[in-house]
Design a protein around this motif. Structure first.
Motif, PDB file in Angstrom:
ATOM      1  N   CYS A 185     -24.196  67.416 -74.953  1.00 37.67           N
ATOM      2  CA  CYS A 185     -23.430  66.674 -75.953  1.00 37.67           C
ATOM      3  C   CYS A 185     -24.099  65.328 -76.201  1.00 37.67           C
ATOM      4  N   ASP A 226     -17.461  61.383 -76.143  1.00 40.14           N
ATOM      5  CA  ASP A 226     -16.407  61.785 -77.074  1.00 40.14           C
ATOM      6  C   ASP A 226     -16.583  63.238 -77.501  1.00 40.14           C
ATOM      7  N   GLU A 227     -17.814  63.633 -77.773  1.00 39.55           N
ATOM      8  CA  GLU A 227     -18.069  65.031 -78.131  1.00 39.55           C
ATOM      9  C   GLU A 227     -17.720  65.955 -76.974  1.00 39.55           C
ATOM     10  N   GLU A 231     -13.979  66.481 -76.758  1.00 39.00           N
ATOM     11  CA  GLU A 231     -13.468  67.371 -77.807  1.00 39.00           C
ATOM     12  C   GLU A 231     -13.665  68.841 -77.459  1.00 39.00           C
ATOM     13  N   LYS A 232     -14.747  69.151 -76.724  1.00 41.39           N
ATOM     14  CA  LYS A 232     -15.112  70.544 -76.498  1.00 41.39           C
ATOM     15  C   LYS A 232     -14.653  71.098 -75.156  1.00 41.39           C
ATOM     16  N   LYS A 236      -8.610  60.481 -75.313  1.00 38.60           N
ATOM     17  CA  LYS A 236      -9.515  61.270 -76.159  1.00 38.60           C
ATOM     18  C   LYS A 236      -9.683  62.699 -75.663  1.00 38.60           C
ATOM     19  N   ARG A 251      -8.740  66.518 -74.553  1.00 34.09           N
ATOM     20  CA  ARG A 251      -7.842  67.506 -75.138  1.00 34.09           C
ATOM     21  C   ARG A 251      -6.546  67.588 -74.346  1.00 34.09           C
ATOM     22  N   THR A 268      -5.878  68.988 -70.359  1.00 30.91           N
ATOM     23  CA  THR A 268      -7.183  69.028 -69.700  1.00 30.91           C
ATOM     24  C   THR A 268      -7.013  68.950 -68.184  1.00 30.91           C
TER      25      THR A 268
END
Length: 405
Positions: free
Chosen positions: A183, A187-188, A191-192, A217, A219, A222
Motif C-alpha cells: 500500500c 490510510d490505504e 481501507e483494505k 480510519k 474499517r 477491525t
C-alpha cells in the motif's frame, strides 16, 4: 573478564561465556540507571533484554564496558550514539525469535476471529454458549501489516497459506513475499484490511504511530494487534474504539510502561474489555527462541572479545575476522577523521613492528582499524597509539609485552 546478564537471559548464554573463561553474574530482573551503574563496577560485558535502559550516563560512568548484548530484537533501550562514542559495540538477535512472534500473532488472529477468550471465560464460569454469532474463519479475510521487516514478511507468508489476502505498508521499499500487495499509505491499508497487525521498530518516529485518528480510519469491526513496541499505540484511544464497537478485538503484547520483573503488578486501560487478549511481552518468549537468542548473542560477544569481530553489530563498523594464529592483533577504535591509518602505521614502523595485515572500516563518526602483527607489541607502542588524538579505545588480542596489553 566478567559479564553481567540481566532479565532471565537463557542459560545457554551463561554456559557459552563461562566456557570461554568469562566470569558470569546473573540477575532476574531489570535495573534502573543508578542500579545499573553500580552493578557494572568491574564488568566487561553486559547482557540485557528489553526492560533495562542503557543510557548515556551509564556509558559515561562505565567507560571500560567492552560490549553490550541485547538478547532480543530491539535496541531502542540502548543509547547507541553514546555506545559508539564510548567505543562499545552492541549486538542483538534480529532473527532468532521471528517465528515465535509470528506464531503468537497467528494464534491471536484466530482467537479473536472466533472470540475464543470470551468463550473460554464463559465456560470457566459454567456458562454454555454454543453460538456462531460473531465468529468467523480467517480464510478469505484481509490482513494489513504495518511494517514489513523479518517478522512482517514471515507473518505474510503464513497468513497467505491460511487463505488470507495480505497488504502491507512500510516506509522502506520492501519486496513483497508471495501475493502480498504493498500500500502507498497507512490510510490505504486501513481501507483494505479487516485485521491489522503492527510490526515496526522502536525508533522515535514510530512513537504514537497509531492513535485516535488512525483507529477512526480503520474499517468497522477491525481486529487489531500490536506485538512490536509499547509506545507505538495509544492504548486509551484503542480502549475507546473497542468500547464503541468500532474495533472488534485486540491482541496486545507490549505496553508503554511494563513491570521490571515477573510478579510485579500490572495495569492497563484495556483490562476487562471483551475479546481483548493481553499478554506480558511474550512474543519471543518460547523455549526455542530464547535458546536461539542466548546462543546467538553470547557467540557474538565472544567473537568480539576473542577475535575483534563486529559482524551484525547495530552501532559499529562491521568486520568479520578469523581467529589470530600467532602474534598480536590491535583493535583500534577511533574518530573517523583523515590520517589515522598513517599515524598508527608510523608508530608501528618507528618501533619495528611488522604488519601482517590490516583492515579498516568506518561507519558514521566511528572508525575501526584491525592490525595483525607478527612481532610483539610493547607498552610504548600501546601508549603512543592511545595518545593519538583520534583514539577512543585500543584493545589487543594475542601475545604481547607490557602491562597495558
Amino acid at each position: 573478564m566478567k559479564a553481567l546478564l540481566l532479565e532471565n537471559i537463557h542459560t545457554d548464554a551463561e554456559e557459552i561465556l563461562r566456557r570461554h573463561g568469562v566470569e558470569v553474574e546473573t540477575r532476574k530482573g531489570a535495573l534502573d540507571e543508578a542500579e545499573l551503574i553500580e552493578a557494572l563496577d568491574g564488568v566487561d560485558l553486559l547482557g540485557i533484554r528489553s526492560k533495562t535502559n542503557v543510557s548515556r550516563a551509564v556509558f559515561e560512568a562505565r567507560p571500560n564496558l567492552m560490549a553490550v548484548g541485547a538478547f532480543c530484537i530491539g535496541t531502542n533501550q540502548i543509547d547507541l550514539n553514546a555506545a559508539s562514542e564510548s567505543a562499545t559495540p552492541c549486538f542483538n538477535a534480529p532473527y532468532s525469535n521471528t517465528r515465535s512472534v509470528v506464531e503468537l500473532a497467528i494464534g491471536e488472529i484466530i482467537s479473536m476471529a472466533r472470540h475464543l477468550t470470551d468463550k473460554n471465560a464463559a465456560m470457566h464460569k459454567g456458562e454454555w454458549d454454543k453460538s456462531a454469532k460473531g465468529a468467523h474463519e480467517v480464510r478469505g479475510r484481509t490482513l494489513g501489516l504495518i511494517g514489513y521487516g523479518n517478522i512482517g514478511k514471515q507473518l505474510s507468508v503464513l497468513a497467505e497459506l491460511m487463505g488470507m489476502q495480505v497488504y502491507f505498508y512500510d516506509v522502506r521499499d520492501e519486496l513483497p513475499m508471495g501475493n502480498a500487495k504493498k500500500c502507498s499509505s497507512m490510510d490505504e491499508l486501513f481501507e483494505k484490511s479487516e485485521t491489522i497487525s503492527v510490526h515496526v521498530d522502536g525508533r522515535a518516529s514510530n512513537r504514537a504511530l497509531i492513535g485516535r485518528a488512525e483507529f477512526e480510519k480503520m474499517r468497522p469491526r477491525t481486529l487489531f494487534l500490536n506485538l512490536s513496541r509499547g509506545h507505538v499505540v495509544d492504548l486509551e484511544a484503542l480502549r475507546d474504539a473497542l468500547n464503541s464497537g468500532h474495533i472488534a478485538g485486540a491482541g496486545i503484547d507490549v505496553y508503554p510502561e511494563e513491570p521490571k520483573a515477573s510478579g510485579e503488578p500490572f495495569a492497563s486501560a484495556l483490562q476487562g474489555i471483551p475479546n481483548v487478549i493481553l499478554t506480558p511481552h511474550i512474543g519471543g518468549s518460547t523455549a526455542e527462541a530464547q535458546e536461539n537468542i542466548g546462543h546467538f548473542v553470547a557467540s557474538k560477544l565472544i567473537d568480539y572479545v576473542e577475535q575483534g569481530s563486529t559482524s551484525l553489530s547495530v552501532n559499529f563498523p562491521q568486520m568479520q575476522l578469523h581467529p589470530i594464529k600467532s602474534g598480536v592483533r590491535l583493535l583500534h577504535v577511533h574518530d573517523n577523521v583523515p590520517g589515522v591509518l598513517t599515524a598508527v602505521n608510523t608508530v608501528l614502523s618507528e618501533h619495528g613492528v611488522n604488519v601482517d595485515g590490516q583492515q579498516l572500516v568506518t561507519e558514521g563518526a566511528t572508525g575501526y582499524l584491525v592490525t595483525d602483527c607478527s612481532s610483539g607489541v610493547d607498552e610504548n607502542v600501546v601508549s603512543e597509539i592511545m595518545a593519538l588524538s583520534a583514539t577512543r579505545r585500543l584493545g589487543t588480542i594475542g601475545d604481547c609485552v607490557g602491562q597495558d596489553c
